[in-house]
Design an enzyme around this catalytic site. Structure first.
Site, PDB file in Angstrom:
ATOM      1  N   SER A  80      -0.654   6.921   5.061  1.00 29.07           N
ATOM      2  CA  SER A  80      -2.037   6.698   5.468  1.00 29.07           C
ATOM      3  C   SER A  80      -3.036   7.217   4.433  1.00 29.07           C
ATOM      4  O   SER A  80      -4.179   6.774   4.406  1.00 29.07           O
ATOM      5  CB  SER A  80      -2.293   7.374   6.826  1.00 29.07           C
ATOM      6  OG  SER A  80      -1.466   6.818   7.830  1.00 29.07           O
TER       7      SER A  80
ATOM      8  N   GLU B  52      -6.870  -6.168  10.835  1.00 28.77           N
ATOM      9  CA  GLU B  52      -5.439  -5.835  10.896  1.00 28.77           C
ATOM     10  C   GLU B  52      -5.117  -5.099  12.195  1.00 28.77           C
ATOM     11  O   GLU B  52      -4.121  -5.395  12.867  1.00 28.77           O
ATOM     12  CB  GLU B  52      -5.048  -4.970   9.698  1.00 28.77           C
ATOM     13  CG  GLU B  52      -3.585  -4.544   9.732  1.00 28.77           C
ATOM     14  CD  GLU B  52      -3.175  -3.717   8.517  1.00 28.77           C
ATOM     15  OE1 GLU B  52      -2.048  -3.185   8.530  1.00 28.77           O
ATOM     16  OE2 GLU B  52      -3.979  -3.604   7.559  1.00 28.77           O
TER      17      GLU B  52
ATOM     18  N   LEU C  32      13.992   0.536  34.103  1.00 35.19           N
ATOM     19  CA  LEU C  32      14.184  -0.333  35.260  1.00 35.19           C
ATOM     20  C   LEU C  32      15.319  -1.341  35.046  1.00 35.19           C
ATOM     21  O   LEU C  32      15.874  -1.860  36.021  1.00 35.19           O
ATOM     22  CB  LEU C  32      12.879  -1.068  35.575  1.00 35.19           C
ATOM     23  CG  LEU C  32      11.758  -0.203  36.161  1.00 35.19           C
ATOM     24  CD1 LEU C  32      10.452  -0.982  36.219  1.00 35.19           C
ATOM     25  CD2 LEU C  32      12.131   0.304  37.547  1.00 35.19           C
TER      26      LEU C  32
ATOM     27  N   GLY D  33      21.434   0.274  32.599  1.00 36.42           N
ATOM     28  CA  GLY D  33      22.304   0.187  31.432  1.00 36.42           C
ATOM     29  C   GLY D  33      22.085  -1.067  30.612  1.00 36.42           C
ATOM     30  O   GLY D  33      22.231  -1.056  29.382  1.00 36.42           O
TER      31      GLY D  33
ATOM     32  N   MET E  71       0.824  -1.208   0.000  1.00 36.09           N
ATOM     33  CA  MET E  71       0.000   0.000   0.000  1.00 36.09           C
ATOM     34  C   MET E  71       0.863   1.265   0.000  1.00 36.09           C
ATOM     35  O   MET E  71       0.697   2.143  -0.830  1.00 36.09           O
ATOM     36  CB  MET E  71      -0.906   0.036   1.236  1.00 36.09           C
ATOM     37  CG  MET E  71      -1.882  -1.097   1.377  1.00 36.09           C
ATOM     38  SD  MET E  71      -2.987  -0.776   2.785  1.00 36.09           S
ATOM     39  CE  MET E  71      -3.361  -2.437   3.310  1.00 36.09           C
ATOM     40  N   THR E  72       1.787   1.359   0.959  1.00 39.42           N
ATOM     41  CA  THR E  72       2.521   2.591   1.215  1.00 39.42           C
ATOM     42  C   THR E  72       3.457   2.953   0.071  1.00 39.42           C
ATOM     43  O   THR E  72       4.132   2.099  -0.499  1.00 39.42           O
ATOM     44  CB  THR E  72       3.321   2.467   2.521  1.00 39.42           C
ATOM     45  OG1 THR E  72       2.439   2.120   3.580  1.00 39.42           O
ATOM     46  CG2 THR E  72       4.014   3.771   2.863  1.00 39.42           C
ATOM     47  N   GLU E  73       3.513   4.249  -0.226  1.00 36.50           N
ATOM     48  CA  GLU E  73       4.415   4.782  -1.243  1.00 36.50           C
ATOM     49  C   GLU E  73       5.265   5.887  -0.625  1.00 36.50           C
ATOM     50  O   GLU E  73       4.928   6.398   0.456  1.00 36.50           O
ATOM     51  CB  GLU E  73       3.617   5.338  -2.421  1.00 36.50           C
ATOM     52  CG  GLU E  73       2.778   4.291  -3.137  1.00 36.50           C
ATOM     53  CD  GLU E  73       2.024   4.827  -4.330  1.00 36.50           C
ATOM     54  OE1 GLU E  73       1.337   4.034  -4.989  1.00 36.50           O
ATOM     55  OE2 GLU E  73       2.119   6.047  -4.616  1.00 36.50           O
TER      56      GLU E  73
END
Length: 382
Positions: A132, A242, A337, A340, A125-127
């Site tokens: 969206s 989805e 929490l 490092g 879908m995405t270009e």
């Protein structure tokens, strides 16, 4: 809170899925992250074990199971932080497009191969200039004789390197905005179809995510999926599931992050006592536990509604919005929490933190979810 959706058959399936994930995925995932994708053999193994496309009807080679089986497998993969295998995309997003909109010929040809893992699928879908805003995609599939001729580009396509079948969102009528969008099936070996680089991402390092290029790619008009010009509608119809899948995975990841963090803080010593003995730690863990229970309860309610066919797009948007926003908050707290060590890639909390920032973007960004929810809210008062 006790979950009440699952029966004994579901529990047996979960035990089998958990064993598969722990033996076939967990020991190898770190190496797949270095390679940038999972092997095809994993897809075949998942297919042979009956974990792909659980809801595909028996007449098309599937188990014909209810959606709870799909949810269980999604949960078990998410629980171990295995972001590489995009099984959920293949089984719970692409397969339903074929089930709902495919011709008999398309379903009989593709679905059995998807169930077995012989064929790996993707949805494009995405270009580069349209995320969206699907109505403004530029990729075209223009009719020419008995074919469509496809030109355009897609980006951020999961399973992009491995895909044998792509459900392509394109314009068959470039001047008609959303009414010109159609879905077309594109086989991975079509002349003119090229895969770009496997994109280097912050997380999801074992999942192949690619650019796709279409240069005068010819496909027969029989590759049209559904009705010409109804692609935008078809995409919108399937987005509720989805977004539910994203919420299911997010709820599970919250629970996993809590589990990892409780264990770490109980084992880690600071100032002569366990980190879990400090009030700040306990308060943070209490907040996360409360969030985990609330999200799980709401997502399970959405899952129950979906089984009845009653999950609307607005409720799915709320589930996606809240589960992903809270997930990212929780992961940040859990990294803190861990101190490092929370920034070391060898720790699952670190990989989950990097992987799941994407959840607030994929499947429709949080801002799009808010737009959907607020639009319906305002309409109730109009």
């Amino acid at each position: 809170m006790k979950r009440t959706l699952f029966n004994e058959d579901h529990n047996i399936f979960r035990a089998s899925a958990r064993k598969f994930v722990e033996t076939q995925i967990v020991p190898f995932h770190a190496e797949w992250e270095k390679q940038g994708q999972v092997p095809r053999s994993l897809w075949r193994a998942a297919g042979e074990a009956g974990f792909l496309c659980c809801t595909v009807p028996e007449e098309y080679g599937g188990p014909g199971a209810d959606f709870l089986y799909s949810a269980i497998f999604c949960e078990e993969v998410a629980r171990v932080g295995a972001s590489g295998p995009a099984f959920h995309l293949h089984s719970e997003i692409v397969a339903p497009y074929l089930i709902h909109y495919g011709t008999e010929e398309q379903k009989k040809y593709w679905l059995p191969k998807m169930v077995s893992g012989e064929v790996i699928s993707a949805v494009a879908m995405t270009e580069p200039g349209a995320g969206s805003d699907l109505q403004n995609i530029k990729t075209t599939a223009l009719p020419e004789g008995e074919d469509f001729v496809i030109n355009g580009q897609k980006v951020f396509i999961s399973n992009g390197q491995l895909a044998d079948l792509v459900v392509l969102a394109c314009k068959t009528d470039p001047g008609a905005a959303g009414k010109g969008v159609s879905l077309v099936l594109v086989e991975g070996d079509r002349a003119g179809f090229e895969r770009g680089r496997n994109l280097e991402k912050v997380g999801y390092k074992a999942q192949d995510t690619s650019e796709l290029f279409f240069n005068d790619v010819r496909v027969p008009k029989t590759n049209l999926l559904g009705v010409e010009g109804k692609g935008f509608y078809q995409l919108m119809q399937q987005l509720a599931q989805e977004r539910l899948v994203i919420a299911i995975r997010s709820a599970t990841c919250i629970e996993a992050a809590l589990d990892w963090t409780v264990k770490y803080t109980m084992e880690r010593k600071a100032f002569g006592k366990s980190v879990s003995d400090f009030q700040n730690t306990r308060f943070k863990l209490a907040e996360i536990k409360s969030q985990a229970v609330m999200i799980r309860s709401f997502v399970d309610a959405c899952l129950a509604a979906h089984l009845k066919g009653d999950l609307d797009s607005n409720t799915a948007a709320m589930a996606k919005l809240q589960s992903t926003e809270i997930l990212c908050q929780v992961l940040d707290e859990c990294v803190q929490l861990h101190g490092g060590y929370g920034y070391m890639w060898e720790y699952p909390i670190t990989r989950a933190w990097a992987d799941n920032r994407m959840t607030r973007i994929a499947g429709g960004s949080s801002e799009i979810m808010k737009q959907i929810i607020s639009k319906e809210l305002i309409s109730e008062y109009s």
